[in-house]
Design a protein around this motif. Structure first.
Motif, PDB file in Angstrom:
ATOM      1  N   PRO A   1       0.876  -1.224   0.112  1.00 54.15           N
ATOM      2  CA  PRO A   1       0.029   0.120  -0.093  1.00 54.15           C
ATOM      3  C   PRO A   1       0.790   1.231   0.005  1.00 54.15           C
ATOM      4  N   ASN A   2       0.332   2.440  -0.778  1.00 53.92           N
ATOM      5  CA  ASN A   2       1.000   3.783  -0.478  1.00 53.92           C
ATOM      6  C   ASN A   2       0.257   4.226   0.989  1.00 53.92           C
ATOM      7  N   LEU A   3       0.573   5.527   1.105  1.00 51.86           N
ATOM      8  CA  LEU A   3       0.266   6.079   2.603  1.00 51.86           C
ATOM      9  C   LEU A   3      -1.341   6.155   2.465  1.00 51.86           C
TER      10      LEU A   3
ATOM     11  N   ALA B   1      14.774   3.869 -12.960  1.00 48.15           N
ATOM     12  CA  ALA B   1      13.688   4.031 -13.800  1.00 48.15           C
ATOM     13  C   ALA B   1      13.047   5.337 -13.786  1.00 48.15           C
ATOM     14  N   ILE B   2      12.899   5.870 -12.180  1.00 49.69           N
ATOM     15  CA  ILE B   2      12.466   7.156 -12.058  1.00 49.69           C
ATOM     16  C   ILE B   2      13.374   8.186 -12.611  1.00 49.69           C
ATOM     17  N   GLY B   3      14.482   7.922 -12.171  1.00 51.64           N
ATOM     18  CA  GLY B   3      15.822   8.979 -12.397  1.00 51.64           C
ATOM     19  C   GLY B   3      15.893   9.166 -13.910  1.00 51.64           C
TER      20      GLY B   3
ATOM     21  N   GLY C   1       2.532   5.243 -12.739  1.00 55.88           N
ATOM     22  CA  GLY C   1       2.762   3.835 -12.642  1.00 55.88           C
ATOM     23  C   GLY C   1       3.872   3.207 -12.011  1.00 55.88           C
ATOM     24  N   THR C   2       4.378   4.320 -10.919  1.00 58.17           N
ATOM     25  CA  THR C   2       5.519   3.869 -10.033  1.00 58.17           C
ATOM     26  C   THR C   2       5.032   2.628  -9.192  1.00 58.17           C
ATOM     27  N   GLY C   3       3.816   2.712  -8.645  1.00 60.93           N
ATOM     28  CA  GLY C   3       3.363   1.509  -7.802  1.00 60.93           C
ATOM     29  C   GLY C   3       3.376   0.119  -8.546  1.00 60.93           C
ATOM     30  N   CYS C   4       2.589   0.294  -9.846  1.00 60.62           N
ATOM     31  CA  CYS C   4       2.373  -0.916 -10.701  1.00 60.62           C
ATOM     32  C   CYS C   4       3.991  -1.488 -10.919  1.00 60.62           C
TER      33      CYS C   4
ATOM     34  N   LEU D   1       5.155  -0.626   3.251  1.00 66.48           N
ATOM     35  CA  LEU D   1       4.427   0.589   3.128  1.00 66.48           C
ATOM     36  C   LEU D   1       5.204   1.540   2.700  1.00 66.48           C
ATOM     37  N   LYS D   2       4.668   2.161   1.401  1.00 71.10           N
ATOM     38  CA  LYS D   2       5.314   2.858   0.495  1.00 71.10           C
ATOM     39  C   LYS D   2       5.170   4.488   0.793  1.00 71.10           C
ATOM     40  N   GLY D   3       6.280   5.048   0.926  1.00 73.91           N
ATOM     41  CA  GLY D   3       6.499   6.653   1.399  1.00 73.91           C
ATOM     42  C   GLY D   3       6.525   7.563   0.291  1.00 73.91           C
ATOM     43  N   GLY D   4       5.983   7.259  -1.037  1.00 72.41           N
ATOM     44  CA  GLY D   4       6.304   8.243  -2.029  1.00 72.41           C
ATOM     45  C   GLY D   4       5.514   9.228  -2.028  1.00 72.41           C
ATOM     46  N   HIS D   5       4.428   9.225  -1.231  1.00 74.51           N
ATOM     47  CA  HIS D   5       3.123  10.362  -1.227  1.00 74.51           C
ATOM     48  C   HIS D   5       3.678  11.162  -0.120  1.00 74.51           C
ATOM     49  N   GLY D   6       4.813  11.188   0.785  1.00 72.41           N
ATOM     50  CA  GLY D   6       5.145  11.957   1.491  1.00 72.41           C
ATOM     51  C   GLY D   6       5.735  13.305   1.029  1.00 72.41           C
TER      52      GLY D   6
ATOM     53  N   THR E   1      10.881   7.279   2.202  1.00 73.20           N
ATOM     54  CA  THR E   1      11.219   6.001   3.137  1.00 73.20           C
ATOM     55  C   THR E   1      10.095   5.002   2.815  1.00 73.20           C
ATOM     56  N   ASP E   2      10.396   3.939   2.428  1.00 67.44           N
ATOM     57  CA  ASP E   2       9.693   2.845   2.413  1.00 67.44           C
ATOM     58  C   ASP E   2       9.985   1.602   3.451  1.00 67.44           C
ATOM     59  N   ILE E   3       8.821   1.181   4.223  1.00 72.33           N
ATOM     60  CA  ILE E   3       9.127   0.424   5.310  1.00 72.33           C
ATOM     61  C   ILE E   3       8.685  -1.032   5.193  1.00 72.33           C
TER      62      ILE E   3
ATOM     63  N   ARG F   1      14.465  11.655  -2.884  1.00 69.37           N
ATOM     64  CA  ARG F   1      13.311  11.859  -3.831  1.00 69.37           C
ATOM     65  C   ARG F   1      13.603  12.623  -5.041  1.00 69.37           C
ATOM     66  N   VAL F   2      13.039  12.123  -6.014  1.00 72.44           N
ATOM     67  CA  VAL F   2      13.551  12.737  -7.699  1.00 72.44           C
ATOM     68  C   VAL F   2      12.334  13.845  -7.816  1.00 72.44           C
ATOM     69  N   PHE F   3      12.573  15.011  -7.905  1.00 69.65           N
ATOM     70  CA  PHE F   3      11.581  15.983  -8.240  1.00 69.65           C
ATOM     71  C   PHE F   3      11.061  15.902  -9.762  1.00 69.65           C
TER      72      PHE F   3
ATOM     73  N   ALA G   1      14.287  -4.507  -6.048  1.00 68.61           N
ATOM     74  CA  ALA G   1      13.163  -3.838  -7.019  1.00 68.61           C
ATOM     75  C   ALA G   1      12.994  -2.369  -6.660  1.00 68.61           C
ATOM     76  N   LEU G   2      13.417  -1.937  -5.536  1.00 68.59           N
ATOM     77  CA  LEU G   2      13.208  -0.403  -5.209  1.00 68.59           C
ATOM     78  C   LEU G   2      14.215   0.488  -5.892  1.00 68.59           C
ATOM     79  N   ASP G   3      15.710  -0.193  -5.858  1.00 67.37           N
ATOM     80  CA  ASP G   3      16.850   0.264  -6.529  1.00 67.37           C
ATOM     81  C   ASP G   3      16.431   0.348  -8.152  1.00 67.37           C
ATOM     82  N   TYR G   4      15.787  -0.734  -8.791  1.00 68.11           N
ATOM     83  CA  TYR G   4      15.687  -0.668 -10.146  1.00 68.11           C
ATOM     84  C   TYR G   4      14.563   0.363 -10.269  1.00 68.11           C
ATOM     85  N   LEU G   5      13.540   0.611  -9.476  1.00 69.33           N
ATOM     86  CA  LEU G   5      12.387   1.724  -9.616  1.00 69.33           C
ATOM     87  C   LEU G   5      13.120   2.966  -9.362  1.00 69.33           C
ATOM     88  N   ALA G   6      14.095   3.307  -8.617  1.00 67.85           N
ATOM     89  CA  ALA G   6      14.709   4.674  -8.309  1.00 67.85           C
ATOM     90  C   ALA G   6      15.347   4.865  -9.783  1.00 67.85           C
TER      91      ALA G   6
END
Ligand SMILES: Nc1ncnc2c1ncn2[C@@H]1O[C@H](COP(=O)(O)OP(=O)(O)O)[C@@H](O)[C@H]1O
Ligand SMILES: Cc1ncc(COP(=O)(O)O)c(N)n1
Length: 299
Positions: A143-145, A271-273, A221-224, A182-187, A193-195, A213-215, A264-269
């Motif tokens: 889940p996201n926040l 991909a976002i960057g 589609g980050t969650g997907c 628990l994903k912290g992308g919406h903070g 921070t993801d826990i 955080r990448v601005f 998976a989080l490192d790959y997503l980071a």
């Protein structure tokens, strides 16, 4: 007859579509491919959407979705599955039934409820089914926040600090999943921070992941992408154990699952960057573009 020959790690997505390619089934299949898993898919709804949002949802007959489930699980050895947009209480129940029958391998549940654009992707009356029948079948929920708060109750406030995230993750674990990310992308902090909380006997194994955080407006589609990447990682680990004649459950202990989520989080980071300055939309005003799913593949 059960085949014993070589085969690739297999990951399945149960989700809705995104014809613009950033989220849903399309993002999941790209992610499986980029992460080296063979991808199969069960389509739950046809969604007309793009970087500007959802314009229309075309529901698919429930019995046809069941035909797709059977086409996949009666034929192919499934190592791991992710569920995304399920839409209706019936589909939530069906997904839980196939998982309970052991047909989906390790199940990552991304409790998709509302698109970034504000469109509902899960009927209001399906939330209770997610809480009571799907969560207990999940190997991991992501889940996201806002989704975490909604799953915990109608009046639950969103977590604002890592301590509050841990407290909510522990309560979500009590609802039956083996693990909670628990994903912290919406903070709002400069660090995302993801826990991760993994149930271990009567204890909880904790891991905390932090990324700058990448601005970027391009977070559609980050969650997907994340839940698909985790399913691919776990599929690799379960596949290796299965091929060696060992119990695939060893792939989802606290330590193994933590490593899969970290990769998976490192790959997503990355991909976002890589997509942070993309302007895919013809009209960039208000557009939320996709991430670069093939960031690690040379163009
Ligand atoms: N702007 C960002 N910079 C870095 N990482 C991000 C950013 N936005 C999202 N993420 C990563 O993507 C993950 C999923 O994003 P999030 O917005 O929390 O969920 P969802 O896409 O389901 O709403 C987060 O846990 C985080 O690791
Ligand atoms: C079919 C489908 N599934 C999930 C999402 C959520 O993705 P996001 O929250 O990044 O818009 C989406 N937009 N479409």
């Amino acid at each position: 007859m059960t085949a014993t020959g070589p085969r690739p790690p297999v990951a399945v997505t149960i989700a809705g579509t995104d014809p613009s390619g950033g989220a849903g089934i399309q993002a999941d299949l790209k992610t499986f491919t980029a992460r080296g898993a063979y991808g199969a898919s069960i389509i739950t709804a046809l969604v007309a959407q793009n970087t500007h949002g959802v314009s229309r949802i075309y529901e698919i007959d429930h019995d046809f979705v069941i035909d797709q489930f059977d086409s996949v699980v009666d034929d192919i050895h499934v190592d791991a599955t992710k569920s995304g947009m399920l839409g209706t209480p019936e589909l939530v129940q069906t997904t839980a039934d196939y998982a309970a029958a052991g047909r989906l391998g390790f199940l990552v549940v991304d409790p998709v409820m509302v698109a970034t654009s504000g469109h509902r992707l899960l009927a209001e009356n399906a939330i209770d089914a997610v809480r009571t029948v799907l969560l207990p079948q999940a190997g991991l929920i992501t889940p996201n926040l806002p989704e975490a708060a909604l799953l915990l109750g109608d009046d639950e406030p969103e977590a604002g600090t890592p301590a509050q995230m841990r407290e909510q993750a522990a309560r979500l674990l009590k609802m039956g999943p083996k693990a909670v990310l628990l994903k912290g992308g919406h903070g709002a902090d400069d660090i995302v921070t993801d826990i991760l909380a993994v149930a271990e006997d009567d204890d909880i194994a904790w891991r905390e992941f932090s990324h700058p955080r990448v601005f970027s407006p391009n977070t559609h589609g980050t969650g997907c992408t994340l839940s698909a990447a985790i399913a691919a990682e776990v599929a690799h680990r379960r596949h290796a154990l299965t091929q060696a004649g060992e119990d695939p459950a060893g792939a989802s202990t606290g330590e193994q699952l933590g490593d899969a989520v970290g990769a998976a989080l490192d790959y997503l980071a990355r991909a976002i960057g890589s997509a942070a300055d993309w302007q895919l939309a013809l009209n960039p005003d208000g557009a939320h573009g996709p991430v670069d799913h093939i960031v690690d593949i040379t163009r």
